[in-house]
Enzyme design. Structure first.
Site, PDB file in Angstrom:
ATOM      1  N   CYS A 168     -32.547  19.921  70.856  1.00 39.64           N
ATOM      2  CA  CYS A 168     -34.033  20.602  70.407  1.00 39.64           C
ATOM      3  C   CYS A 168     -35.319  20.161  70.877  1.00 39.64           C
ATOM      4  O   CYS A 168     -35.983  20.715  71.264  1.00 39.64           O
ATOM      5  CB  CYS A 168     -33.931  20.237  69.034  1.00 39.64           C
ATOM      6  SG  CYS A 168     -32.752  21.157  67.476  1.00 39.64           S
ATOM      7  N   HIS A 247     -34.148   7.893  74.569  1.00 39.55           N
ATOM      8  CA  HIS A 247     -33.007   8.286  75.232  1.00 39.55           C
ATOM      9  C   HIS A 247     -32.120   7.284  73.999  1.00 39.55           C
ATOM     10  O   HIS A 247     -31.518   5.980  74.833  1.00 39.55           O
ATOM     11  CB  HIS A 247     -32.110   8.999  76.323  1.00 39.55           C
ATOM     12  CG  HIS A 247     -30.609   9.863  75.957  1.00 39.55           C
ATOM     13  ND1 HIS A 247     -29.751   9.027  75.550  1.00 39.55           N
ATOM     14  CD2 HIS A 247     -30.871  11.096  76.682  1.00 39.55           C
ATOM     15  CE1 HIS A 247     -29.023  10.071  75.389  1.00 39.55           C
ATOM     16  NE2 HIS A 247     -29.488  11.278  75.922  1.00 39.55           N
ATOM     17  N   HIS A 334     -54.074  16.591  66.327  1.00 38.13           N
ATOM     18  CA  HIS A 334     -53.528  17.614  66.056  1.00 38.13           C
ATOM     19  C   HIS A 334     -51.980  17.783  66.476  1.00 38.13           C
ATOM     20  O   HIS A 334     -52.014  16.513  67.515  1.00 38.13           O
ATOM     21  CB  HIS A 334     -53.449  19.163  66.760  1.00 38.13           C
ATOM     22  CG  HIS A 334     -54.973  19.910  66.087  1.00 38.13           C
ATOM     23  ND1 HIS A 334     -55.439  20.590  65.751  1.00 38.13           N
ATOM     24  CD2 HIS A 334     -55.649  19.718  67.590  1.00 38.13           C
ATOM     25  CE1 HIS A 334     -56.905  20.738  65.471  1.00 38.13           C
ATOM     26  NE2 HIS A 334     -56.742  20.558  66.960  1.00 38.13           N
ATOM     27  N   HIS A 338     -41.608  18.795  65.516  1.00 42.35           N
ATOM     28  CA  HIS A 338     -40.532  19.923  65.758  1.00 42.35           C
ATOM     29  C   HIS A 338     -40.029  20.511  63.948  1.00 42.35           C
ATOM     30  O   HIS A 338     -40.180  19.666  63.468  1.00 42.35           O
ATOM     31  CB  HIS A 338     -39.391  19.368  66.214  1.00 42.35           C
ATOM     32  CG  HIS A 338     -37.884  20.147  65.991  1.00 42.35           C
ATOM     33  ND1 HIS A 338     -37.842  21.780  66.780  1.00 42.35           N
ATOM     34  CD2 HIS A 338     -36.920  19.511  65.852  1.00 42.35           C
ATOM     35  CE1 HIS A 338     -36.332  22.060  66.185  1.00 42.35           C
ATOM     36  NE2 HIS A 338     -35.915  20.617  65.794  1.00 42.35           N
ATOM     37  N   HIS A 367     -40.574  27.795  57.528  1.00 42.91           N
ATOM     38  CA  HIS A 367     -40.885  28.466  56.838  1.00 42.91           C
ATOM     39  C   HIS A 367     -40.559  30.385  57.264  1.00 42.91           C
ATOM     40  O   HIS A 367     -39.843  30.911  56.964  1.00 42.91           O
ATOM     41  CB  HIS A 367     -42.030  28.992  55.752  1.00 42.91           C
ATOM     42  CG  HIS A 367     -41.804  29.645  54.849  1.00 42.91           C
ATOM     43  ND1 HIS A 367     -42.633  30.882  55.146  1.00 42.91           N
ATOM     44  CD2 HIS A 367     -41.307  28.957  53.660  1.00 42.91           C
ATOM     45  CE1 HIS A 367     -42.838  31.476  53.405  1.00 42.91           C
ATOM     46  NE2 HIS A 367     -41.709  30.868  53.138  1.00 42.91           N
ATOM     47  N   ASN A 371     -35.338  27.136  62.105  1.00 46.42           N
ATOM     48  CA  ASN A 371     -35.373  26.320  63.698  1.00 46.42           C
ATOM     49  C   ASN A 371     -34.827  26.924  64.333  1.00 46.42           C
ATOM     50  O   ASN A 371     -33.614  27.151  64.586  1.00 46.42           O
ATOM     51  CB  ASN A 371     -34.718  24.803  62.669  1.00 46.42           C
ATOM     52  CG  ASN A 371     -34.325  23.663  63.841  1.00 46.42           C
ATOM     53  OD1 ASN A 371     -34.906  23.980  65.511  1.00 46.42           O
ATOM     54  ND2 ASN A 371     -33.622  22.299  63.251  1.00 46.42           N
TER      55      ASN A 371
END
Length: 458
Positions: A168, A247, A334, A338, A367, A371
């Site tokens: 993702c 990672h 801001h 994700h 919403h 995803n």
């Protein structure tokens, strides 16, 4: 006097010349975003309450307990009525997807977003110097990137990269790759295409840890146009300030927390384990350790260090409490998180001590679109832009988490006031949602009532 000139001024001139070259070279390292376009599928691919329920009930491998688990997850997922699914899922062909289905899904996303990107920016596909495509769960031959090159007849010396298996957070991995390429190649234009292959990766088994992905993931993607050409600076909407990648795949639990695999019955899917939140917290903490000094002003770091020292000295604070006292809003305006799921958004908000206003874009993107994996960040950004929140000089903190396990975060600076309605233009006035309760609650909310556990689902 001439000897003096030769001894002192000539070396000084050489030093100034080299210093000037360094300044110019540093200037070329900038990475500007010229534009981006998110994908919105057609209405025939809409997954509303009834459509999702039909998909669930089609799975004959599920028993009553599995039905209840899935419906409970849907009720509490934070996903609304307007998300989109792959065409083969909507048509009831999830158990036998073909390569043509997978490629067709990608083509729709790629060509829709790229056509709009090229048209809006006025840039021709023939002008693109670098192309990076990231789709984690589909690797075709020729590559997906090659399909784009072929479709748009791009030039033969274009630098092409096809990333798979990056999860993702792959979108920021791709941007980081472009940023480093910009250090070598001057005055270039780059396109990054981020999406995910959902159609052939729909899980048809009954392992609960693998059924979760069906409830959360939806079709979507984004194409972005980037440049390091300072002559195009006036056209840029954002400038990349910094990007940090972390990672922790060397940790076994983190590595296995979200992983593609087959279950005991041979059904392939994407497994999400209980270690996911722990891995996310660990990766995010390590990433912030590097990113924070690059983002927050010196006075905030001094205040934080002083407070930490004093609180430790009197033994009053836990590590969690100390993190919460770090004011991230001193460095950014801001937060683009994700939209991986309601729990992900909640935990990041809690860890960074954010308000509901800060979390609203991520919640609403989840919403409205679900995803969408690597494309998710850009729907969140689009929400901020459509709401006219982004003003010149504002800084945007992007936070992405993904399989590996990875945490890739960056900060952008807004170059001009942004107010394009983008994919939100037809619905932005109805957000934030006045009725945040998931629509599944109305029809299937009874599933949470243990006193009705004897009820069968037909």
């Amino acid at each position: 006097m001439e000897m003096f000139m030769a001894i002192y001024l000539v070396p000084l001139a050489l030093v100034m010349f080299h210093f000037h070259k360094l300044l110019l070279r540093w200037g070329d390292h900038h990475c500007y975003m010229v534009g981006y376009e998110c994908y919105k599928a057609t209405q025939d691919r809409r997954l509303d309450t009834e459509s999702c329920a039909k998909v669930v009930f089609r799975n004959k491998n599920l028993g009553l307990d599995e039905y209840k688990f899935l419906l409970k997850t849907m009720v509490s997922s934070g996903i609304g009525e307007e998300t989109y699914g792959p065409r083969n899922i909507v048509l009831g062909q999830e158990e036998c997807p073909g390569l043509a289905d997978a490629l067709s899904e990608m083509d729709e996303i790629f060509y829709d977003t790229l056509d709009k990107l090229f048209a809006k920016s006025g840039v021709s596909p023939l002008e693109i110097d670098i192309l990076v495509v990231n789709v984690s769960l589909l690797s075709s031959m020729p590559s997906l990137a090659a399909r784009i090159v072929n479709r748009y007849r791009m030039k033969s010396d274009i630098k092409v990269f096809n990333l798979s298996g990056m999860g993702c957070s792959a979108s920021l991995v791709a941007i980081d790759l472009v940023k480093h390429l910009f250090k070598t190649y001057k005055n270039k234009l780059a396109v990054v295409v981020s999406s995910e292959s959902m159609g052939p990766n729909w899980y048809c088994g009954k392992d609960r840890s693998m059924m979760l992905s069906n409830c959360l993931f939806r079709s979507g993607g984004c194409s972005m146009l980037l440049t390091n050409n300072r002559a195009l600076k006036h056209r840029a909407i954002m400038k990349l300030k910094c990007l940090v990648r972390t990672h922790i795949g060397s940790v076994d639990d983190a590595y296995a927390s979200c992983i593609q695999m087959e279950d005991d019955l041979g059904y392939r899917g994407f497994r999400l384990t209980k270690n996911l939140t722990k891995a996310a917290a660990q990766a995010l903490t390590m990433n912030l350790g590097v990113l924070v000094p690059k983002v927050l002003p010196l006075w905030e770091l001094v205040r934080y260090i002083s407070m930490t020292y004093l609180m430790r000295k009197v033994k009053m604070a836990t590590m969690e409490g100390i993190r919460a006292r770090l004011n991230f809003k001193a460095g950014v305006e801001h937060f683009c998180i994700h939209p991986g799921g309601r729990a992900v958004i909640d935990e990041v908000g809690k860890g960074l001590h954010l308000s509901e206003y800060d979390l609203e874009p991520a919640r609403m993107a989840l919403h409205r679109f679900g995803n969408t994996s690597a494309g998710g960040l850009w729907y969140v950004l689009g929400y901020m832009e459509a709401k006219k929140r982004l003003k010149k000089g504002d800084r945007i903190f992007m936070i992405s988490l993904g399989a590996g396990f990875k945490c890739n975060n960056c900060v952008w600076e807004v170059m001009k006031d942004l107010e394009d309605g983008n994919v939100w233009k037809d619905c932005i006035d109805s957000y934030p949602s006045k009725t945040p309760v998931n629509p599944f609650m109305e029809k299937y909310g009874w599933i949470n009532d243990e006193s009705l556990s004897f009820v069968a689902l037909n």
